[in-house]
Design an enzyme around this catalytic site. Structure first.
Site: not given
Ligand code: UT7
Length: 329
Positions: A116, A256, A286
């Site tokens: 990125c 980004h 992204n």
């Molecule tokens: O350019 C660099 C590339 N990387 C990125 O852009 C990623 C940066 N990170 C993020 O954007 C965020 O961490 C995410 C969008 C990936 C995740 O958001 P979050 O608020 O950090 O959620 P989390 O990982 O803490 O997950 C919360 C819950 C989990 O469920 P449980 O364990 O609480 O039951 C996940 O399994 O949300 C669940 N979850 C989803 N639910 C519905 C994760 N992905 C999804 C989804 N739809 N797509």
């Protein structure tokens, strides 16, 4: 020491594929919802390359638009840099295909794999060549087909990414007349393959039946770690620019396009208004190395850059690696 030659930006262009992948379509593929995706990321749709499209082809279209914008012929280019982690193949460099097909007959070329942060790193490399007088005209392309390395059975990653390409042409400021390069940075924090990587297909885990069975050629990500890292370094890079030039000098921040919540959290931690930021994440998701040049190209086309003010471009991603670019418009 000889004084450095001022560098400017004389051409911009971008290309995104026609096909849209909406949140509603993703709801049918994995256990997710439009509400979750919009609230957690700000993304509503992303563009996906068609079956016949390859990364170089998208890069070529962006590069041709940048050449037209610069009113420059391809023979004038000295160097083609392609920033990508989804090149046409492991080697040769995708830059070689782009250079050949646009007719950059005199140019050398190579790829930069800084994920990125790719376009920011590529622009810093271009500055090194131009400001020391080694080269005059450098094309920097950021192009990615992330949809080919995203696992559409992994809801943690598949909702985030899209495809596209952006291109910029740098040249000495007296020719460019705009976009004076003031500086920026390139940084890394050591290897973090466990945080964000495509583990298979390289020399560590060469392609094998096992690597395919274990889906190792798809992107793996520890989203929360990346989230915290991105908020921290985004805020640090903007703060550094504010300290160096003063807040009043900053006309626009073009980060980004990682996740709207990351951008908002970082701006909030700096007590800066979101009006300072250009974002297209809602429409494009992204696009890794393509995200900054596409956003810059769109922001310029929309008249968002203010004459005489700074455009600050912080980028961060796999490596972990990050950096920024500061141009005076
Ligand atoms: O350019 C660099 C590339 N990387 C990125 O852009 C990623 C940066 N990170 C993020 O954007 C965020 O961490 C995410 C969008 C990936 C995740 O958001 P979050 O608020 O950090 O959620 P989390 O990982 O803490 O997950 C919360 C819950 C989990 O469920 P449980 O364990 O609480 O039951 C996940 O399994 O949300 C669940 N979850 C989803 N639910 C519905 C994760 N992905 C999804 C989804 N739809 N797509």
């Amino acid at each position: 020491m000889q004084s450095l030659i001022p560098m400017g930006l004389c051409g911009l262009g971008h290309y995104v594929p026609e096909k849209r992948l909406t949140n509603a379509e993703l709801e049918k593929m994995v256990d997710t919802s439009d509400d979750w995706i919009v609230q957690r990321t700000g993304i509503r749709e992303r563009r996906i390359a068609g079956p016949g499209e390859v990364t170089s082809k998208m890069g070529i279209l962006a590069a041709q638009r940048a050449l037209a914008d610069a009113k420059m012929s391809p023979e004038e280019l000295d160097l083609v840099i392609c920033c990508t982690v989804t090149g046409d193949q492991v080697f040769p460099a995708t830059a070689c295909r782009i250079g050949k097909d646009i007719g950059a007959k005199r140019a050398g070329g190579f790829d930069i794999a800084a994920a990125c942060s790719g376009f920011v790193f590529g622009s810093q490399v271009a500055a090194g060549f131009i400001r020391t007088g080694v080269y005059k005209n450098v094309l920097v392309v950021g192009a990615e087909i992330l949809s080919r390395i995203v696992d559409y059975s992994d809801r943690n990653t598949c909702v985030l990414f899209g495809d596209g390409a952006g291109a910029a042409i740098y040249t000495p400021l007296d020719r460019a007349g705009r976009g004076e390069f003031l500086g920026g940075s390139i940084q890394m924090e050591g290897a973090s393959e466990d945080v964000l990587a495509v583990p298979g297909g390289g020399s560590r885990f060469p392609a094998s039946h096992e690597s395919v069975d274990q889906r190792m050629h798809f992107m793996k990500m520890g989203g929360t770690k990346v989230f915290r890292f991105a908020v921290r370094v985004f805020a640090e890079l903007v703060q550094r620019t504010v300290d160096q030039y003063g807040l009043d000098e900053i006309g626009i921040i073009i980060p980004h396009q990682v996740n709207q919540r990351i951008i908002e959290s970082a701006m909030d931690s700096l007590s800066l208004p979101m009006e300072m930021v250009f974002s297209n994440i809602e429409r494009l998701g992204n696009t890794s190395a393509a995200s900054v040049p596409i956003a810059l190209s769109e922001a310029v086309a929309a008249g968002r850059l203010k004459k005489g003010k700074l455009a600050v471009m912080p980028a961060f991603g796999a490596g972990l690696a990050w950096g920024h670019l500061v141009l005076r418009w």
